[in-house]
Design a protein around this motif. Structure first.
Motif, PDB file in Angstrom:
ATOM      1  N   ARG A  90      42.112  26.097  49.111  1.00  0.00           N
ATOM      2  CA  ARG A  90      41.028  26.707  48.328  1.00  0.00           C
ATOM      3  C   ARG A  90      40.185  27.645  49.185  1.00  0.00           C
ATOM      4  NH1 ARG A  90      38.392  22.707  43.941  1.00  0.00           N
ATOM      5  NH2 ARG A  90      40.302  22.120  42.867  1.00  0.00           N
ATOM      6  N   ASN A  91      39.909  27.243  50.410  1.00  0.00           N
ATOM      7  CA  ASN A  91      39.115  28.080  51.304  1.00  0.00           C
ATOM      8  C   ASN A  91      39.861  29.363  51.666  1.00  0.00           C
ATOM      9  OD1 ASN A  91      36.690  28.451  52.969  1.00  0.00           O
ATOM     10  ND2 ASN A  91      38.126  28.268  54.679  1.00  0.00           N
ATOM     11  N   LEU A  92      41.157  29.249  51.936  1.00  0.00           N
ATOM     12  CA  LEU A  92      41.957  30.428  52.243  1.00  0.00           C
ATOM     13  C   LEU A  92      41.959  31.401  51.068  1.00  0.00           C
ATOM     14  CD1 LEU A  92      43.876  31.931  54.166  1.00  0.00           C
ATOM     15  CD2 LEU A  92      45.755  30.592  53.175  1.00  0.00           C
ATOM     16  N   SER A  93      42.083  30.876  49.850  1.00  0.00           N
ATOM     17  CA  SER A  93      42.053  31.722  48.660  1.00  0.00           C
ATOM     18  C   SER A  93      40.727  32.474  48.569  1.00  0.00           C
ATOM     19  CB  SER A  93      42.255  30.865  47.413  1.00  0.00           C
ATOM     20  OG  SER A  93      42.106  31.638  46.255  1.00  0.00           O
ATOM     21  N   ARG A  94      39.637  31.777  48.807  1.00  0.00           N
ATOM     22  CA  ARG A  94      38.315  32.418  48.751  1.00  0.00           C
ATOM     23  C   ARG A  94      38.197  33.514  49.794  1.00  0.00           C
ATOM     24  NH1 ARG A  94      33.439  28.477  49.451  1.00  0.00           N
ATOM     25  NH2 ARG A  94      34.482  28.173  51.435  1.00  0.00           N
ATOM     26  N   GLU A  95      38.665  33.254  51.015  1.00  0.00           N
ATOM     27  CA  GLU A  95      38.560  34.243  52.092  1.00  0.00           C
ATOM     28  C   GLU A  95      39.435  35.461  51.831  1.00  0.00           C
ATOM     29  OE1 GLU A  95      36.338  34.164  54.629  1.00  0.00           O
ATOM     30  OE2 GLU A  95      35.569  32.440  53.525  1.00  0.00           O
ATOM     31  N   VAL A  96      40.627  35.247  51.289  1.00  0.00           N
ATOM     32  CA  VAL A  96      41.517  36.368  50.961  1.00  0.00           C
ATOM     33  C   VAL A  96      40.879  37.243  49.878  1.00  0.00           C
ATOM     34  CG1 VAL A  96      43.728  36.985  49.879  1.00  0.00           C
ATOM     35  CG2 VAL A  96      43.656  35.279  51.712  1.00  0.00           C
ATOM     36  N   LYS A  97      40.328  36.606  48.844  1.00  0.00           N
ATOM     37  CA  LYS A  97      39.671  37.364  47.768  1.00  0.00           C
ATOM     38  C   LYS A  97      38.483  38.153  48.307  1.00  0.00           C
ATOM     39  CE  LYS A  97      41.100  34.265  44.101  1.00  0.00           C
ATOM     40  NZ  LYS A  97      40.711  33.117  43.258  1.00  0.00           N
ATOM     41  N   LYS A  98      37.743  37.556  49.224  1.00  0.00           N
ATOM     42  CA  LYS A  98      36.598  38.242  49.827  1.00  0.00           C
ATOM     43  C   LYS A  98      37.077  39.487  50.577  1.00  0.00           C
ATOM     44  CE  LYS A  98      34.581  36.425  53.424  1.00  0.00           C
ATOM     45  NZ  LYS A  98      33.845  35.485  54.272  1.00  0.00           N
ATOM     46  N   GLY A  99      38.173  39.363  51.327  1.00  0.00           N
ATOM     47  CA  GLY A  99      38.720  40.506  52.054  1.00  0.00           C
ATOM     48  C   GLY A  99      39.235  41.588  51.130  1.00  0.00           C
ATOM     49  N   LEU A 100      39.882  41.194  50.050  1.00  0.00           N
ATOM     50  CA  LEU A 100      40.367  42.174  49.080  1.00  0.00           C
ATOM     51  C   LEU A 100      39.210  42.923  48.428  1.00  0.00           C
ATOM     52  CD1 LEU A 100      43.198  40.091  47.344  1.00  0.00           C
ATOM     53  CD2 LEU A 100      43.490  41.967  48.975  1.00  0.00           C
ATOM     54  N   LYS A 101      38.149  42.192  48.105  1.00  0.00           N
ATOM     55  CA  LYS A 101      36.975  42.828  47.499  1.00  0.00           C
ATOM     56  C   LYS A 101      36.351  43.829  48.469  1.00  0.00           C
ATOM     57  CE  LYS A 101      32.531  41.851  45.368  1.00  0.00           C
ATOM     58  NZ  LYS A 101      31.565  40.830  44.971  1.00  0.00           N
TER      59      LYS A 101
ATOM     60  N   SER B 153      43.123  50.521  50.589  1.00  0.00           N
ATOM     61  CA  SER B 153      44.252  49.935  49.872  1.00  0.00           C
ATOM     62  C   SER B 153      44.354  48.437  50.161  1.00  0.00           C
ATOM     63  CB  SER B 153      45.550  50.622  50.293  1.00  0.00           C
ATOM     64  OG  SER B 153      46.656  49.926  49.763  1.00  0.00           O
ATOM     65  N   ASN B 154      44.710  47.717  49.137  1.00  0.00           N
ATOM     66  CA  ASN B 154      45.015  46.294  49.292  1.00  0.00           C
ATOM     67  C   ASN B 154      46.518  46.058  49.276  1.00  0.00           C
ATOM     68  OD1 ASN B 154      42.546  44.884  49.633  1.00  0.00           O
ATOM     69  ND2 ASN B 154      42.031  45.330  47.508  1.00  0.00           N
ATOM     70  N   GLY B 155      47.280  47.118  49.430  1.00  0.00           N
ATOM     71  CA  GLY B 155      48.736  46.988  49.454  1.00  0.00           C
ATOM     72  C   GLY B 155      49.346  47.319  48.112  1.00  0.00           C
ATOM     73  N   GLY B 156      50.629  47.169  48.042  1.00  0.00           N
ATOM     74  CA  GLY B 156      51.339  47.458  46.809  1.00  0.00           C
ATOM     75  C   GLY B 156      51.698  48.925  46.720  1.00  0.00           C
ATOM     76  N   ILE B 157      52.174  49.321  45.564  1.00  0.00           N
ATOM     77  CA  ILE B 157      52.579  50.700  45.314  1.00  0.00           C
ATOM     78  C   ILE B 157      51.350  51.473  44.845  1.00  0.00           C
ATOM     79  CG2 ILE B 157      54.049  52.203  43.912  1.00  0.00           C
ATOM     80  CD1 ILE B 157      55.993  49.787  43.715  1.00  0.00           C
ATOM     81  N   PRO B 158      51.021  52.580  45.524  1.00  0.00           N
ATOM     82  CA  PRO B 158      49.849  53.360  45.123  1.00  0.00           C
ATOM     83  C   PRO B 158      50.069  53.999  43.749  1.00  0.00           C
ATOM     84  CG  PRO B 158      51.021  54.497  46.854  1.00  0.00           C
ATOM     85  CD  PRO B 158      51.693  53.173  46.676  1.00  0.00           C
ATOM     86  N   PRO B 159      48.995  54.183  42.975  1.00  0.00           N
ATOM     87  CA  PRO B 159      49.132  54.840  41.677  1.00  0.00           C
ATOM     88  C   PRO B 159      49.617  56.289  41.843  1.00  0.00           C
ATOM     89  CG  PRO B 159      46.874  54.052  42.046  1.00  0.00           C
ATOM     90  CD  PRO B 159      47.654  53.784  43.275  1.00  0.00           C
TER      91      PRO B 159
END
Length: 176
Positions: free
Chosen positions: A146-157, A165-171
């Motif tokens: 749960r803590n890892l999920s929270r930290e990853v979401k914080k970094g993505l935000k 970019s958060n990765g993936g295929i750019p639009p």
């Protein structure tokens, strides 16, 4: 009853105990070697305890926060056949990182006469100290996830707020 006591009891009854192994890794960023390392440790543990592994179950890129894992579910279903007495995992967090799932599936295994055994975390689940340790290990595994999920979401935000970019295929029309 701990592993040693269970092995002794089964052998005294003329039963040659058997086990299955369960291994998993949680993301595509991890490598196949993770499963191989877990299985090797489980095999060494089983050999040291003179318990043959009759089947290896492994889920690739599957989180233990959910029980939606094909090989895991197959192992649980196979436990109804009473062909093995132990499920051996490298660590309990390979089995589950959700306390409710852990408890439910551990009870299901026990009702089928099967003991969940961890190579790394050695304890007797039938003693007060063992039950306490098991609960702490389960709680720590769920907290970690749960803590890892929270930290990853914080970094993505943060990346999004900085227009990174958060990765993936750019639009279409965007370059990275």
């Amino acid at each position: 009853m701990n592993l040693t006591e269970t092995l002794k009891m089964l052998r005294n009854r003329g039963i040659q105990p058997a086990a299955v192994s369960y291994a998993r890794f949680s993301s595509d960023n991890q490598r196949e070697e993770s499963i191989e390392a877990q299985q090797r440790a489980i095999q060494e543990f089983a050999k040291a305890n003179n318990v043959p592994i009759i089947h290896e179950y492994a889920d690739h890129a599957k989180s233990a926060t959910s029980d939606d894992r094909e090989e895991f579910q197959q192992m649980i279903a196979d436990s109804n056949k009473h062909e093995f007495q132990f499920v051996i995992v490298h660590k309990l967090d390979r089995f589950s990182r959700n306390r409710a799932d852990m408890l439910g599936y551990r009870v299901k295994l026990r009702n089928n006469g099967i003991l969940l055994v961890s190579v790394v975390e050695q304890y007797d689940p039938d003693t007060p100290e063992g039950a306490f340790l098991e609960g702490i290990i389960e709680l720590m595994a769920e907290f970690y996830s749960r803590n890892l999920s929270r930290e990853v979401k914080k970094g993505l935000k943060e990346n999004a707020l900085k227009a990174k970019s958060n990765g993936g295929i750019p639009p279409l029309g965007y370059n990275i």
